[in-house]
Enzyme design. Structure first.
Site, mmCIF file in Angstrom:
data_model
loop_
_atom_site.group_PDB
_atom_site.id
_atom_site.type_symbol
_atom_site.label_atom_id
_atom_site.label_comp_id
_atom_site.label_asym_id
_atom_site.label_seq_id
_atom_site.Cartn_x
_atom_site.Cartn_y
_atom_site.Cartn_z
ATOM 1 N N SER A 181 0.791 -1.227 0.000
ATOM 2 C CA SER A 181 0.000 0.000 0.000
ATOM 3 C C SER A 181 0.826 1.281 0.000
ATOM 4 C CB SER A 181 -0.942 0.012 1.204
ATOM 5 O OG SER A 181 -0.217 -0.039 2.423
ATOM 6 N N HIS A 209 -5.227 -3.623 -2.946
ATOM 7 C CA HIS A 209 -4.889 -2.625 -3.962
ATOM 8 C C HIS A 209 -4.708 -3.223 -5.354
ATOM 9 C CE1 HIS A 209 -4.400 0.518 -0.910
ATOM 10 N NE2 HIS A 209 -3.880 -0.440 -0.167
ATOM 11 N N LYS A 241 -11.965 0.294 -2.379
ATOM 12 C CA LYS A 241 -10.940 0.945 -3.187
ATOM 13 C C LYS A 241 -11.377 0.926 -4.653
ATOM 14 C CE LYS A 241 -7.443 0.015 0.285
ATOM 15 N NZ LYS A 241 -8.345 -0.567 1.300
#
Length: 393
Positions: A181, A209, A241
């Protein structure tokens, strides 16, 4: 007169301020898009994890509204009591199919998914081996599991193997981020999968991610590296996300998911997410799979930025993901550059210790499929000017 509690706590706050490590919250007053209003001012933002630009998508919003009208807002109970709705169930089935796993299980947050999975799978007498740069939720879960917790050097397979050679653990769990991250680089998952199988260990990947961004259809790191359920048995992904929604999931075998339902305390003892949020995620999942252009445009933005940043001699990390950190080093200097960008109407947060190691403070620049090439050029121009100013100060 301040209380004993305040008198005891205040020095640590003062110390953090003096070290340029104090964190403050900004008040977002607009939808999550590249153009945002924060604390009453308009900014061009490069600090959101809404990588595909779905958080404010009309189809996602409509799905949430329609479901809230039909099923209400709160789920009212945990999944195991009376809170597991048809929307939750359908989303789990769609996530399993999308990731190529037998089943998936929803959690309310990524932190809870990691905590629930790791503490359910290992305990006293077991071993958990984690990359040093893993997300805090993974590290906390490893520490709290009761297993012997070891951190190996970042992406260092030899260091991991040497630790596995010395363990006498009954169960061995290897845990890594798919995309890290703060650095934006990927774990060497094919090599880790082979190493895990060779050592009779289980591999768990946090794909927070990578999910939505990597892979031909956006299914994430497992798809990008071509890893099936046997090679990567414990796959975690978040939905707040690239999916633009909220929550998280663990995907894997029937036995794994049933084990988590029975033994993962954060799952058992938490109210289920609102069913309308699950409905919104189902809509975003369809968009991830049908609108390939979002990933293609995102990759163009990343390549354009990296070329421009390298021309400016900025210190980049080895990343092809939407996370493109510019390493500054000194905490105060990173804060100063962030402030100067804000004065120019560009919002990028300075990331400092303890989130990153001392001496590696950085601007964590992230891109969305909603950004334009022109906006990236605006960022590069501002960085060129500001870096020149700071060098001469």
């Amino acid at each position: 007169m301040s209380s004993h509690l305040d008198q005891t706590l205040a020095p640590a706050l003062a110390e953090r301020r003096a070290a340029h490590l104090y964190r403050t919250r900004k008040l977002l007053q607009s939808p999550q898009t590249p153009q945002v209003m924060v604390d009453g001012k308009n900014y061009l933002a490069f600090c959101s994890n809404d990588y595909l630009g779905l958080a404010n998508h009309p189809e996602v919003i409509a799905a949430l509204q329609q479901s809230a009208t039909t099923l209400g807002v709160g789920s009212g109970a945990s999944h195991l009591v009376a809170g597991h709705s048809s929307e939750h169930h359908a989303l789990e089935e769609e996530l399993a199919a999308f990731t190529g796993r037998e089943r998936a299980l929803l959690f309310s947050t990524g932190y809870m998914a990691n905590m629930g999975a790791i503490t359910a799978l290992v305990g006293q007498g077991d071993g958990v081996f984690e990359d040093r740069l893993n997300h805090a939720s993974l590290l906390d879960a490893g520490l709290l599991s009761g297993a012997r917790f070891q951190r190996f050097l970042h992406n260092d397979l030899d260091n991991l193997q040497s630790r596995l050679d010395k363990t006498e653990a009954a169960r061995k769990l290897i845990v890594v981020d798919g995309v890290f991250s703060m650095d934006g680089d990927c774990a060497p998952l094919p090599e880790l999968a082979a190493l895990a199988q060779k050592n009779n260990a289980w591999l768990m990947v946090d794909d927070a991610h990578g999910f939505g961004c990597l892979g031909k259809t956006g299914a994430g790191c497992a798809e990008h590296f071509g890893l099936n359920q046997e090679q990567l048995p414990i796959l975690m992904g978040t939905l707040g996300k690239a999916a633009g929604s909220f929550g998280a999931f663990i995907a894997g075998s029937e036995t794994l998911i049933e084990t988590l339902i029975q033994f993962a305390r954060p799952y058992i003892y938490t109210t289920a997410m609102p069913p309308a949020v699950a409905a919104a995620t189902r809509a975003s999942l369809r968009l991830i799979q049908t609108e390939q252009w979002r990933r293609e445009h995102l990759n163009r933005l990343i390549a354009h930025f990296r070329a421009g940043a390298q021309a400016l001699n900025l210190q980049l990390m080895d990343s092809f993901s939407p996370i493109q950190p510019v390493v500054i080093g000194d905490e105060a200097r990173a804060l100063l550059i962030s402030q100067k960008l804000a004065e120019r109407g560009i919002l990028i947060i300075a990331i400092r210790p303890p989130t990153v190691p001392v001496g590696s403070s950085r601007l964590r620049i992230t891109f969305s499929a909603q950004h334009t090439i022109e906006q990236v050029d605006q960022l590069l121009l501002a960085l060129a000017d500001i870096m020149g100013e700071v060098e001469h100060d």
